[in-house]
Each structure stands twice: as C-alpha cells, then as structure tokens.
Design a protein around this motif. Structure first.
Motif, mmCIF file in Angstrom:
data_model
loop_
_atom_site.group_PDB
_atom_site.id
_atom_site.type_symbol
_atom_site.label_atom_id
_atom_site.label_comp_id
_atom_site.label_asym_id
_atom_site.label_seq_id
_atom_site.Cartn_x
_atom_site.Cartn_y
_atom_site.Cartn_z
ATOM 1 N N THR A 45 25.886 -0.529 -24.756
ATOM 2 C CA THR A 45 26.153 -0.670 -23.332
ATOM 3 C C THR A 45 25.648 0.578 -22.615
ATOM 4 N N ARG A 47 25.383 2.358 -18.893
ATOM 5 C CA ARG A 47 25.891 2.335 -17.518
ATOM 6 C C ARG A 47 25.231 3.466 -16.740
ATOM 7 N N ARG A 89 27.340 -10.128 -21.059
ATOM 8 C CA ARG A 89 26.658 -9.677 -19.845
ATOM 9 C C ARG A 89 27.319 -10.245 -18.599
ATOM 10 N N GLU A 92 30.826 -8.346 -18.111
ATOM 11 C CA GLU A 92 30.847 -6.913 -17.855
ATOM 12 C C GLU A 92 29.902 -6.441 -16.767
ATOM 13 N N THR A 93 28.982 -7.264 -16.364
ATOM 14 C CA THR A 93 28.015 -6.793 -15.374
ATOM 15 C C THR A 93 28.157 -7.570 -14.087
ATOM 16 N N THR A 124 25.123 -1.888 -15.102
ATOM 17 C CA THR A 124 25.358 -2.028 -16.540
ATOM 18 C C THR A 124 24.289 -2.908 -17.165
ATOM 19 N N ILE A 126 23.453 -4.484 -21.161
ATOM 20 C CA ILE A 126 23.956 -4.626 -22.529
ATOM 21 C C ILE A 126 22.871 -5.260 -23.395
#
Length: 164
Positions: A45, A47, A89, A92-93, A124, A126
């Motif tokens: 990951t 960021r 994805r 988390e994004t 972010t 991934i």
C-alpha cells in the motif's frame, strides 16, 4: 563517485509525504513484522499526502529483491487475486476520475505511477507482490517528485525484509 551517499537514505518530506506498508495478504503465510514466508502474497500500500494540488507527479516504487509483482491483468494470474485486489482498492481508496493517479506501469523491479494532477489530500495505490526467493533484502526508498519541479519531492526510508 564521491557525490553518491554511502549511507541508507533517510525519509524526506519536501511537500510530498509517502507512506509504504507491506503486509501479507493471508496472515497464515507470514511469520510477522518484516519477515514473510516463501510464496506469500504481499499487499503493498502506497499513500501519498499532498497539502496542495500538484501537477505531473511521478512515483517510483522499487520492489525489494526476492519479490515479484503480481500483474492481475495477465490471463496467467489468478482471477481470485484480481477480485481480491479490486475489492481492496475499492474499500481503501477514493475512486477519483480526475485528480489522482491516471497511469501505472509494472516493471520487473518496480512500479511507476504517474498523475497529471494530484488534488490536495491522501492518494492511495495498492498492488500485490509475491515472495519468491529466500534471504534478507534491502527495501529501497520509494521516491515521488514533480517532473518539472524536482525540488518538490518525498521519499520513504530504507529498511530490510526477510523471506523464509
């Protein structure tokens, strides 16, 4: 070469902050911390944190030796891994159609991300990698910079990992 540093690079935040996390996709395939089991699938990951809009940003994320990028767009890769990656994805994004990474490139030893425009905030990305070779390896720093203003950059520190 007397101008090349002979000590590991320290983290730097010159208007672009970078955080990189490597964790096993399956907890049973890891022995914890910075040690991974041979054959383990690892979630990487990245960021990037920018406090104001930035233009033409390139992120160069070198992979430690002993790892191989899993390119889920290839038909030889598992469709289950592709679905897992897509779900991670989306969870988390922030799915942005503009103002985030608009291009990525898989190389043998690195992932390159490009953004024409990065809006202020957290971005972010991934991807998955597989631990394929046992040993202790250096994790080179991830580096991000504005293409036409290289004094605006950021990088992670250098660490080590072990594959057993």
């Amino acid at each position: 070469m007397t101008y090349f540093p002979n000590t590991p690079a320290s983290p730097a935040d010159e208007c672009i902050a970078i955080l990189k996390a490597m964790e096993p996709l399956s907890p049973t395939k890891s022995t914890g911390g910075r040690t991974f089991a041979m054959g383990a699938v690892v979630k990487v990951t990245l960021r990037l944190i920018v406090t104001e809009q930035r233009s033409f940003v390139v992120v160069d994320d070198p992979l430690p030796a002993g790892f191989q990028i899993i390119n889920t767009s290839l038909q030889t890769e598992s469709t289950e891994l592709a679905q897992t990656l897509e779900s991670m994805r989306s969870e988390e994004t922030q799915q942005r159609w503009w103002g985030s990474f608009n291009y990525h490139e898989w190389k043998d030893d690195r992932v390159v991300l490009v953004a024409d425009q990065l809006r202020a905030g957290i971005h972010t990305f991934i991807y998955l990698a597989r631990a394929i070779t046992p040993g202790t390896f250096a994790v080179p720093p991830t580096h991000a910079e504005m293409m036409y203003e290289p004094d605006v950059f950021g990088r992670t520190g250098m660490t080590t990992i072990e594959i057993r």
